[in-house]
Every structure is written in C-alpha cells, then in structure tokens.
Enzyme design. Sequence first.
Site, short mmCIF file in Angstrom:
data_model
loop_
_atom_site.label_atom_id
_atom_site.label_comp_id
_atom_site.label_asym_id
_atom_site.label_seq_id
_atom_site.Cartn_x
_atom_site.Cartn_y
_atom_site.Cartn_z
CB ALA A 245 -0.99 0.01 1.18
CB SER A 246 2.25 3.38 -1.74
OG SER A 246 1.99 2.72 -2.95
NE ARG A 247 2.20 0.22 6.48
CZ ARG A 247 3.24 0.10 7.29
NH1 ARG A 247 4.34 -0.48 6.90
NH2 ARG A 247 3.18 0.57 8.52
N GLY B 215 3.20 8.51 -0.02
CA GLY B 215 3.36 7.19 -0.64
C GLY B 215 2.63 7.21 -1.97
CD GLU C 76 0.11 -1.01 -3.96
OE1 GLU C 76 0.57 -0.76 -2.82
OE2 GLU C 76 -0.98 -1.57 -4.14
#
Lengths: 332, 157
Positions: A86-88, A288, A291
């Site tokens: 989740a591009s976290r 973020g 993704e």
Amino acid sequence: MKKRGIGIAVGTHPAGLKGGGDPSQAQIRLKPDGTFDLLNGAVDIGQGCKTILRQLAADELDVPLENITHQNIDTDTGPMCTGTFASRVTFMDGNAVLAAAADLKKKIRDWAAEYFECSPADVEVANNKVFVKGVPEKSLSMAEVGAMVNWGGKFLVGTGAYTPGPGQQFDPETGKMTAIASLAFGCCVAEVEVDTETGVVDVLKLVQVFEVGKAMNRLLCKGQNNGGAMMGIGFGLTENVCPYYPTMDFAVQDLTDYVITTAADMPPVMVEDIVEVPHPNGPRGAKGYSEMTASLAGPAILNAIHNAIGVWITDYPATPERILKALEAAHA
Amino acid sequence: MKYVLSFNLNGLPVDTLVKATDTLLDVLREKLNVVSPKRGCDNGDCGACTVLVNGEPVRACLTIGLTVAGKNVQTVEGLQQDGKLHPLQRAFHEHYAAQCGFCTPGMLIAAKALLDKNPKPTREQIVEGISGNLCRCGTYVEVVEAIQAVAAGKYKE
C-alpha cells in the site's frame, strides 16, 4: 487498417491501510565507531526503502549516508512493521525513522551535556560532530562520541514509532471515515496504434506524471515510474491468469502463457515526471505513491484503444482476441 | 552414476562430480555455490540464469551440465577485476538499473555478451540483446540507459 488513438487515466493513491491502524517502528543505535545501525521491519522488495530510510536517518542526524547501515532481515526480532504494501513504507516507516533519529539525537545531546558540563540545550549535533554552541574547543567527532559512550558502559538507542491514527470503521449512517494518511495523484496519457485486422495493439507513447509530496530520491522515483509503466502495459495488454476461464484446465502454467512485458515492449517514447507538493504529515513532505505507477497505464491504454477504434474493451487484458471480438460485435 | 565435469569457471579450472541430468544451473548453484545465476522459471523463459559459455549467452537452466566440459563459463562473479567492478556493474548501479535485483545477473551477462560482440550497439540492438531477460520491476528503461552509457565510453575499464 492501423488506427491511432490517445487515452488518459488519472488516479489517486493513499499511503497505508484505509483508516489507519497501520503502525511502524524504528530503532537507531550509536555504535563504538560512531556509525549507526538503523533497524526496522520494512522489507526492501526493490522499491528502495533501504536507501530512503537511511537518507532520512542521515538527514535528521546530520551524518554521512554511508555511516548508516539498515538492518531489516528479521521481522521477528526487528521493530514492528505491518509490511511492505500500500505504498506505506516511505510514509509510515519514514516518519518512524525520523522520530527514532530525533530521539537518539536527544540522547546524544543529554550525554554530551554531562560530558561538556553544560545544558543539553547548548549542545549541537551536526556535521557528524557533537559540540557546544559557540565554544569551538568543546567539540567531539561522532567517532569519539561513539567510542566514549559504548566503551564507557553506556548504550544510546533512539526509538520511534508512527501511525497516522487508530484503525477505524466507516460511519454506518454517512459512510464517512478519515480514510487516508496521505493521498497522491497521478496521470497517464497513452498513444496507441491498433491493427484492426490482427487486433494487435502497439503503445507508441506513454507519459506518466505523479504528484509525490516530496521526492526522497529522484532516481528511485524515476525507476518506479518507468517500472510501473511497464507493469501497467502488461496489465493492459498481455497479462492474464485465466485466459480461457472458466475452464481452469487452461489456466496459465508458465511465463510463456503469462506474458509480461519485455524490453521489446517499451514504447518508443516514454516520459516520466513528478510534481512536488510537500505533505504536512509526510517525512520531509513525502507521500506514498509507488503502487499507483502501475495502475494508470492499463486504463489509459484501454481508453486509447476506444479512441482509436471506437469500441470499449471492458476486461483486462486487451488481447487481439478481445479486440477483434469487440470489433465484430460492433459491426454485426 | 556420477561423472567428473571439468571446465573453466571465470578463468579458473574446476572439477566437480555431476549427474548426467544436472543442468549447468544445478552445477553452478548446488555444486559450486556460484549463485549469481538465478533459478527464476527453470524453464528457459525468464533469462535470470543467463551465463556465458565460450562467450555465448545461454540459459543455464536449459543447458545440460556435462555439455560445458572443457569450455569457458562466465558468470557475474567473474565480471569484476582486481576488486574493481565491471563498467556494466558500475553503470547499472549508478542508473538504478536494478530494483529487486533478481534479473540483474542475467541482464548483466546479456549486456556483456552484446557489448563483447558489438561495442557500439544502437538502442534497437540493445533492446533486442536484453529482450530475452524478463524484469518484473520493469527496469528496462534504466537497463538500456546503463548499457548505452557503457557503450558511449562513460565507464572505462
């Protein structure tokens, strides 16, 4: 006949789990030679967090990047991290690393205040040195501090954690929630050429631009933008787990069935860029977004196909078979 | 039944006992602990196991080990000289041409095979040269840029 068309897709992408409940932790320790170990649980699957998290720690501690090692090989003994998804990682782990570095800086300052016999507020940690402001003779290199601290029987470890908030549910009445830690934006424009006799689609040009908060590393952004584009082209045109579903006997067996893009599938013209609008809660303003780099090329290509031949392909991927069937149906 | 296989690996003679069915990839990874050639698909599709046999790029997973008897096999382990990285390795590093890195050894060997034969390739020739090497991270743009930089002489030996 070969027909050309242009398609656009726009997208947004949050960092981390919707609604929070998505913490990360980090630990930084000063070693006897004055270098640092950064421990966290984020796994680098190629996105470059081993670089970015060290960059953030080096920036906060004001020490050279090469003086920081990143240790994340064991998620059992390492600090907690919900994972690389989740591009976290830049957002959550980046904030945790900044907090850990600030905590360690405070501990170094407290130790130095005792050593220099001054107030911690007068101690500066900068330029790989620890010194008393305005008193040049009261200065130690980080290597000296590391040796004195560790051989003197002390152990300075900075810890930090970050979560954008506790996990939460939708309000059942209104459907509302504070869903996101950060929201990044992106846009992709694709130009394609469709052969109406064979159904083959060539991507002639692909342009992707993302709003990333603040780029932590422009080269890594470029790699992700271009890499995501190549994945997106595959999602849009070739990649299909069950090409002849519902008969599972025909499910893909290997990489000759599940066709991912090769270098030969690169559009002749590929453009990538970023826009920077620093996020107030992001580490040094970063969001973020990575993704999303793979999410936009597919829809942009399908829109371009519609623009070229006037029929909608509503299932991924837009294989020659689907395109010819759609053309047949349109002309029936 | 095992056979003695003798060949040159990165310039050094090696002898090892292999089965007739062992692939070159089995020999390198399992017998000799040379692990830069990756076992990706083990099916000849991905190119992650590419090595040079007498200067030609081959899929180690599709090459029967005993067929390299007496030949020269080169892997990424043999690219660096006297502790100095090969120009391609430096160019890949500086251009961020590896993300997860799984395809990188195969890419490097494919690029070396190309430049050994054709030191000044066109972009199309570079693309063709690496088109048998799959990269799920999609680093093709950066890989091509890195090879172009080497071909342009920006990374001297």
